[in-house]
Design an enzyme around this catalytic site. Structure first.
Site, mmCIF file in Angstrom:
data_model
loop_
_atom_site.group_PDB
_atom_site.id
_atom_site.type_symbol
_atom_site.label_atom_id
_atom_site.label_comp_id
_atom_site.label_asym_id
_atom_site.label_seq_id
_atom_site.Cartn_x
_atom_site.Cartn_y
_atom_site.Cartn_z
ATOM 1 N N ASP A 29 -32.454 36.643 58.884
ATOM 2 C CA ASP A 29 -32.537 35.403 58.103
ATOM 3 C C ASP A 29 -32.071 35.557 56.660
ATOM 4 O OD1 ASP A 29 -34.621 36.771 56.870
ATOM 5 O OD2 ASP A 29 -36.212 35.519 57.685
ATOM 6 N N GLY A 30 -31.703 36.782 56.247
ATOM 7 C CA GLY A 30 -31.182 36.973 54.898
ATOM 8 C C GLY A 30 -32.214 36.868 53.799
ATOM 9 N N ASP A 60 -25.210 54.043 54.260
ATOM 10 C CA ASP A 60 -25.037 52.796 53.514
ATOM 11 C C ASP A 60 -26.073 52.657 52.405
ATOM 12 O OD1 ASP A 60 -26.792 52.519 55.830
ATOM 13 O OD2 ASP A 60 -27.063 50.442 55.188
#
Length: 483
Positions: free
Chosen positions: A140-141, A268
């Protein structure tokens, strides 16, 4: 005036072109309540003059700051727990701005500095929880308010201990109810902004290598070398890798000296400047325990406390592998092999710094490192990790304070005698620092999980932010005392 004369926009990442990131828009949030505003950090980049309304406009609605192109979701790949994932990228954050640090702020900082004294370091304002992007996949960010609070605390604690770290810049509660499997739900939402020395990750290079794009690799190296490691000659790819190795060794050593466990050392989550910048399931050691892990899902202990040097070196080898298409293997290997000696050298320096004493040479410094770890191992849970560095900061001038303090019974025995001998060999470094009220307290500032949960409980149950802000103030006092 929304910005001060010290504000100097310098959007560099966008010059790489459209293949390295995607223009995105932030989510529209139903609420904007400023919970944390780092005016000390803002003053280093000319943004301390923003009004609250302007702060919300730029760091909740993400209206571009002057001279900035707008949000960019960065593209990258990465190894997650040593499994390659080509479906990564900024999934709940973006690069909001790039700007120059004031030279005075750079000189006063203990963080790794790059760039000329007149330019100042190039810094990023990056977000977390700002909404979905092309790389969100099914997520959902969003960011939970508890997660944002934890990131602020991690960054403040690490900065106080002299670890190269991003700084939590802003935390704004956004008024949404989120469902999470690792928090009681629904839980409150927030958007975080961090001030960081680059978001170019090892995985940024891995993505270019994955697609066989030597042109992108060359452009990335040229970009990152010029901006973050200008001491490396133009075109010297192994030299660039060596600079990243050196910076990463320093970062890892400082984590270990701080008793910090990152939790998720994927490729990352490591960048080219050797500055930690993303804090998820972090922990600080309660006491010396090599196998201590931060993430409940790290079932094999891959990123345990004592395995962090191994994990960072493994990640560096992946970066080196990504650079092979544009450089010969032998000098890249030589650059990677410099990690071990650099890490040991930086670990000695980090422990000297934490103990507040001067270097006496490699042999004596190593003896102090070894005896400190041996004492930490012996006192174990009874002594915890942080108190030793509090009680014995400055060496001999702390003797009376330490042997009459609450841990006096711990400071005896053979392991302690060995430590004391090694410590007293070293001359105190600026012993006047002991005059700070931070050293008058019987207990050091720690950041153990029970205290973090207590700070969150005050917020969750009573919306009481005072304990959180008091903790930040004490951490800053401790950091100032040690600098």
């Amino acid at each position: 005036m929304p910005v001060s004369p010290d504000y100097r926009p310098d959007p560099q990442f966008v010059t790489l072109g459209d293949e390295y990131g995607d223009a995105v828009r932030a989510a529209t949030f139903p609420q904007s309540i400023v919970r944390f505003r780092n005016d000390a950090a803002a003053a280093t980049v000319g943004l301390e003059t923003l009004t609250e309304a302007e702060w919300i406009a730029h760091f909740a609605r993400f209206e571009p700051l002057p001279g900035q192109p707008g949000p960019i979701a960065m593209r990258y790949h990465g190894h997650q727990f040593r499994t390659y994932n080509p479906d990564l990228g900024d999934g709940r954050g973006f690069l909001a701005a790039q700007l120059r640090e004031t030279p005075g702020a750079q000189a006063a900082s203990d963080r790794v500095a790059s760039g000329s004294a007149t330019e100042g370091r190039l810094l990023d304002l990056g977000t977390k929880g700002s909404g979905t992007t092309p790389w969100s996949r099914t997520a959902d960010g969003r960011l939970t308010l508890k997660g944002g609070m934890r990131e602020v605390l991690a960054a403040e604690m690490l900065e106080a201990q002299g670890v190269p770290t991003s700084r939590a810049f802003s935390l704004i509660e956004t008024g949404e109810e989120l469902e999470r499997g690792d928090e009681p739900s629904p839980t409150r939402s927030a958007v975080l902004v961090r001030l960081s020395h680059s978001h170019i990750r090892f995985g940024t290079f891995q993505r270019a290598a994955y697609f066989g794009r030597t042109d992108m690799l060359e452009a990335l190296v040229a970009h990152a070398r010029a901006l973050y490691h200008p001491q490396v000659a133009e075109g010297d790819v192994p030299g660039f890798l060596g600079a990243v190795v050196e910076a990463s060794a320093r970062l890892t050593a400082r984590w270990v000296a701080a008793g910090f466990v990152h939790g998720v050392l994927n490729t990352d989550n490591l960048n080219v400047t050797g500055e930690s910048f993303d804090y998820g399931p972090w922990r600080f050691l309660p006491y010396y325990e090599p196998g201590f892990t931060a993430a409940y899902f790290d079932q094999t202990g891959l990123y345990a406390f004592a395995r962090q040097p191994e994990a960072v070196f493994w990640a560096l080898t992946q970066l080196g592998g990504a650079l092979k298409p544009i450089a010969d293997a032998e000098p890249l290997t030589a650059a990677l092999n410099s990690f071990g000696p650099a890490y040991i050298r930086e670990l000695r320096a980090a422990f000297l710094d934490r103990l507040g004493v001067k270097s006496l040479g490699e042999a004596a410094d190593q003896r102090l490192l070894d005896t400190t770890l041996a004492l930490q191992r012996e006192v174990g849970e009874a002594g915890r990790w942080e108190p030793l560095f509090h009680d014995w900061f400055g060496g001999f001038p702390s003797s009376a304070r330490a042997v009459t303090g609450p841990r006096a019974k711990l400071w005896q025995g053979k392991a302690f005698d060995n430590f004391r001998f090694a410590l007293f060999e070293h001359e105190p470094d600026r012993p006047e620092r002991l005059e700070s009220p931070a050293f008058a307290r019987a207990e050091p500032e720690e950041m153990l999980i029970d205290e973090v949960e207590s700070l969150w409980a005050a917020i969750a149950e009573q919306d009481d932010w005072a304990p959180f802000h008091d903790k930040v103030a004490r951490l800053r006092q401790t950091g100032a005392a040690r600098r």
